[in-house]
Design a protein around this motif. Sequence first.
Motif, PDB file in Angstrom:
ATOM      1  N   ASN A  46     -36.890  -8.571 -56.902  1.00  0.00           N
ATOM      2  CA  ASN A  46     -37.577  -8.731 -55.702  1.00  0.00           C
ATOM      3  C   ASN A  46     -38.213  -7.528 -54.871  1.00  0.00           C
ATOM      4  N   GLY A  54     -37.485 -18.283 -48.899  1.00  0.00           N
ATOM      5  CA  GLY A  54     -37.951 -19.135 -49.852  1.00  0.00           C
ATOM      6  C   GLY A  54     -37.242 -20.389 -49.984  1.00  0.00           C
ATOM      7  N   THR A  63     -31.727 -21.509 -51.108  1.00  0.00           N
ATOM      8  CA  THR A  63     -32.285 -20.475 -50.499  1.00  0.00           C
ATOM      9  C   THR A  63     -31.599 -18.804 -50.667  1.00  0.00           C
TER      10      THR A  63
HETATM   11  C1  6PG Z   1     -35.409 -15.416 -55.224  1.00  0.00           C
HETATM   12  C2  6PG Z   1     -35.707 -15.960 -53.998  1.00  0.00           C
HETATM   13  C3  6PG Z   1     -35.603 -17.427 -53.878  1.00  0.00           C
HETATM   14  C4  6PG Z   1     -36.957 -17.808 -53.565  1.00  0.00           C
HETATM   15  C5  6PG Z   1     -36.897 -19.458 -54.284  1.00  0.00           C
HETATM   16  C6  6PG Z   1     -38.538 -19.919 -53.900  1.00  0.00           C
HETATM   17  O1  6PG Z   1     -34.740 -14.130 -55.217  1.00  0.00           O
HETATM   18  O2  6PG Z   1     -35.779 -16.028 -56.334  1.00  0.00           O
HETATM   19  O3  6PG Z   1     -35.031 -15.263 -52.793  1.00  0.00           O
HETATM   20  O4  6PG Z   1     -34.663 -17.653 -52.792  1.00  0.00           O
HETATM   21  O5  6PG Z   1     -37.336 -17.712 -52.362  1.00  0.00           O
HETATM   22  O6  6PG Z   1     -36.384 -19.633 -55.208  1.00  0.00           O
HETATM   23  O7  6PG Z   1     -39.259 -19.202 -54.860  1.00  0.00           O
HETATM   24  P1  6PG Z   1     -40.598 -19.813 -55.262  1.00  0.00           P
HETATM   25  O8  6PG Z   1     -41.260 -19.755 -54.198  1.00  0.00           O
HETATM   26  O9  6PG Z   1     -41.021 -18.900 -56.316  1.00  0.00           O
HETATM   27  O10 6PG Z   1     -40.223 -21.165 -55.935  1.00  0.00           O
END
Ligand code: 6PG
Length: 240
Positions: free
Chosen positions: A82, A140, A147
């Motif tokens: 990330n 997200g 989340t």
């Molecule tokens: C991670 C994120 C995860 C992400 C969701 C949505 O490390 O993957 O923190 O919580 O925000 O999976 O991801 P998308 O928007 O790519 O579907």
Amino acid sequence: MNSANIKIFSDPIELSENLTETFIKYIDKRSSVNIALAGGSTPKIFYSTLSQPKYQHKIDWSKIYLYWGDERCVPPVHKESNYRMVKEALLDHINIPAENIHRIKGEVDSYREKNYYSRLLLTNLPQKNGMPVFDWIFLGLGDDGHTASLFPDSGNLKVDDQLCVVAEHPETGQQRISFTIPLLANADRISFLVTNKKKAQIIEKILRCRKVSRQYPASLLFDKRPDAEWWLDQDAATYL
Ligand code: 6PG
């Protein structure tokens, strides 16, 4: 659903531009802010928008201290990091002091880093309710209702005496480090950024069926913070 703080935009670009304008006004009024970033495709579009010259030059980045709400336990150069995603979408394009950037070190022992990062938050951030308080946390939403890296049926959802936990992706087994529900819920402002038709069902369940959606991590947070903002595009809001 009516009482929820929902903002629906035609597409991810319009969402990101509106959120960027909101962010600019927010930062302008403050002397310093502690922000926690999310991974994921929708947050990534927001970061890319923020980095555009017409926006980034309106922001005094020296006021902004960046943290991550979760990180994959991989090196910072790994394609799934990330931190790497934020670096490529934003950090490489803006003039932010290196000392303002506090990535989670995915390359070291996960339990040691989880403890180190928790101590860092206790040292660096002001406190509210006896816990570090972020000014703004961006999140997200997975189509399973996860989340940050808080996944359904995880024991981490019950952790109430820690700031961060080590998590495991339910399908890949990949280790993650994630904020806990109490830390996320303690933020002054919480914004979920959700786009794409594949999220429409989970958005409907979380925002319309509050009673039955309790098993979703995002719902557990939403129950504690009904003022959380939902920034959606029309596709994700299809069933609202
Ligand atoms: C991670 C994120 C995860 C992400 C969701 C949505 O490390 O993957 O923190 O919580 O925000 O999976 O991801 P998308 O928007 O790519 O579907």
